[in-house]
Design a protein around this motif. Structure first.
Motif, PDB file in Angstrom:
ATOM      1  N   PRO A   1       0.835  -1.094   0.110  1.00 58.44           N
ATOM      2  CA  PRO A   1      -0.043  -0.054   0.002  1.00 58.44           C
ATOM      3  C   PRO A   1       0.952   1.303  -0.126  1.00 58.44           C
ATOM      4  O   PRO A   1       2.056   1.271   0.456  1.00 58.44           O
ATOM      5  N   ALA A   2       0.465   2.326  -0.404  1.00 61.74           N
ATOM      6  CA  ALA A   2       1.153   3.604  -0.382  1.00 61.74           C
ATOM      7  C   ALA A   2       0.179   4.421   0.373  1.00 61.74           C
ATOM      8  O   ALA A   2      -1.035   4.906  -0.185  1.00 61.74           O
ATOM      9  N   VAL A   3       0.471   4.655   1.413  1.00 61.67           N
ATOM     10  CA  VAL A   3      -0.385   5.266   2.650  1.00 61.67           C
ATOM     11  C   VAL A   3       0.237   6.800   2.934  1.00 61.67           C
ATOM     12  O   VAL A   3       1.642   6.604   3.000  1.00 61.67           O
ATOM     13  N   THR A   4      -0.584   7.672   3.367  1.00 59.73           N
ATOM     14  CA  THR A   4       0.054   8.655   4.026  1.00 59.73           C
ATOM     15  C   THR A   4      -0.332   8.445   5.305  1.00 59.73           C
ATOM     16  O   THR A   4      -1.522   8.192   5.700  1.00 59.73           O
ATOM     17  N   VAL A   5       0.683   8.907   6.175  1.00 55.55           N
ATOM     18  CA  VAL A   5       0.391   8.798   7.618  1.00 55.55           C
ATOM     19  C   VAL A   5       0.567  10.252   8.222  1.00 55.55           C
ATOM     20  O   VAL A   5       1.729  10.889   8.053  1.00 55.55           O
TER      21      VAL A   5
ATOM     22  N   LEU B   1      -5.530   6.052   3.699  1.00 55.19           N
ATOM     23  CA  LEU B   1      -5.481   5.381   2.418  1.00 55.19           C
ATOM     24  C   LEU B   1      -5.424   6.400   1.462  1.00 55.19           C
ATOM     25  O   LEU B   1      -5.990   7.638   1.532  1.00 55.19           O
ATOM     26  N   THR B   2      -4.928   6.134   0.423  1.00 52.80           N
ATOM     27  CA  THR B   2      -4.641   7.205  -0.652  1.00 52.80           C
ATOM     28  C   THR B   2      -5.081   6.703  -1.922  1.00 52.80           C
ATOM     29  O   THR B   2      -5.251   5.646  -2.303  1.00 52.80           O
TER      30      THR B   2
ATOM     31  N   GLU C   1     -12.661  -0.557  -3.910  1.00 53.99           N
ATOM     32  CA  GLU C   1     -12.467  -0.506  -5.462  1.00 53.99           C
ATOM     33  C   GLU C   1     -13.191   0.861  -6.048  1.00 53.99           C
ATOM     34  O   GLU C   1     -12.294   1.335  -6.839  1.00 53.99           O
ATOM     35  N   ARG C   2     -14.046   1.356  -5.609  1.00 51.95           N
ATOM     36  CA  ARG C   2     -14.563   2.627  -6.144  1.00 51.95           C
ATOM     37  C   ARG C   2     -13.673   3.752  -5.611  1.00 51.95           C
ATOM     38  O   ARG C   2     -13.657   4.681  -6.447  1.00 51.95           O
ATOM     39  N   ALA C   3     -13.212   3.559  -4.330  1.00 54.14           N
ATOM     40  CA  ALA C   3     -12.147   4.727  -4.154  1.00 54.14           C
ATOM     41  C   ALA C   3     -11.006   4.600  -4.961  1.00 54.14           C
ATOM     42  O   ALA C   3     -10.073   6.025  -4.754  1.00 54.14           O
ATOM     43  N   ARG C   4     -10.537   3.917  -5.974  1.00 57.31           N
ATOM     44  CA  ARG C   4      -9.273   3.896  -6.691  1.00 57.31           C
ATOM     45  C   ARG C   4      -8.121   4.051  -6.042  1.00 57.31           C
ATOM     46  O   ARG C   4      -7.479   5.111  -6.384  1.00 57.31           O
TER      47      ARG C   4
ATOM     48  N   SER D   1      -8.781  11.661   2.316  1.00 58.26           N
ATOM     49  CA  SER D   1      -8.417  10.109   2.390  1.00 58.26           C
ATOM     50  C   SER D   1      -9.825   9.407   2.291  1.00 58.26           C
ATOM     51  O   SER D   1     -10.898   9.885   3.248  1.00 58.26           O
ATOM     52  N   PRO D   2     -10.387   8.388   1.547  1.00 62.31           N
ATOM     53  CA  PRO D   2     -11.708   7.822   1.595  1.00 62.31           C
ATOM     54  C   PRO D   2     -11.525   6.775   3.062  1.00 62.31           C
ATOM     55  O   PRO D   2     -12.808   6.726   3.485  1.00 62.31           O
TER      56      PRO D   2
END
Length: 189
Positions: free
Chosen positions: A15-19, A70-71, A158-161, A114-115
């Motif tokens: 995952p590529a997330v921002t913290v 989540l990004t 999935e809809r969050a892309r 973020s979603p």
């Protein structure tokens, strides 16, 4: 024919997330993390791994709380930027245009764009070498209502892309190829 390579970190995609971290607006910071994941479901726990020399490391140790955001594809530029510039020299929320939001349980801000935002409280810090692992309890999850599937009431990731990270590159997530248990599910006759 398979050949040997020296040991390394080749588990991809990630995952590529921002913290987001910090307890006061003057301290708020965003770091990009790919070394993150679930480590327990009951109780819900996760981790992030951060290099001790990073600006955010001291903020994390001081407050012992953070939010995993989540990004999405729309957040790709800001996600990368937050991973390559330091919070010592940059006010990342202001410079990216991302919006700090109020978390429900922790003092660290969430990212409004973020979603899905996972509020975490650090339980233990393990020094492992190049990185320290922050093992955390998941204390709350905040989600964007627009991603709730009206038919099932479930969150539609999935809809969050969402985007993923693979060996130095970012990718959009692909098409659905199955769901948990589909390989053993009885076929309709």
């Amino acid at each position: 024919m398979k050949k040997d390579w020296k040991p390394g970190t080749m588990i991809y995609p990630l995952p590529a997330v921002t913290v987001s971290c910090g307890s006061e607006p003057e301290e708020y910071n965003i770091l990009t993390v790919s070394w993150t994941g679930t480590i327990c479901s009951n109780p819900p726990m996760c981790y992030i791994s951060v290099r001790p020399e990073r600006h955010s490391h001291a903020i994390l140790v001081k407050n012992m709380e953070f939010v995993i955001n989540l990004t999405t594809e729309e957040m790709a530029y800001a996600t990368d930027w937050c991973g390559v510039v330091s919070g010592r020299e940059h006010r990342k929320f202001e410079e990216t245009g991302l919006t700090p939001g109020k978390s429900t349980v922790v003092r660290a801000p969430l990212i409004e764009e973020s979603p899905l935002c996972i509020e975490c409280r650090v339980k233990e810090v393990l020094s492992l070498g190049s990185h320290d692992m922050f093992i955390a309890d998941v204390v709350n999850i905040r989600y964007e209502d627009a991603y709730i599937d009206p038919g099932t009431g479930a969150f539609n990731l999935e809809r969050a892309r969402l985007m993923a990270y693979v060996h130095g590159k970012y990718y959009e997530t692909g098409k659905l190829i199955g769901s948990f248990g589909w390989s053993v599910k009885k076929k309709k006759e």
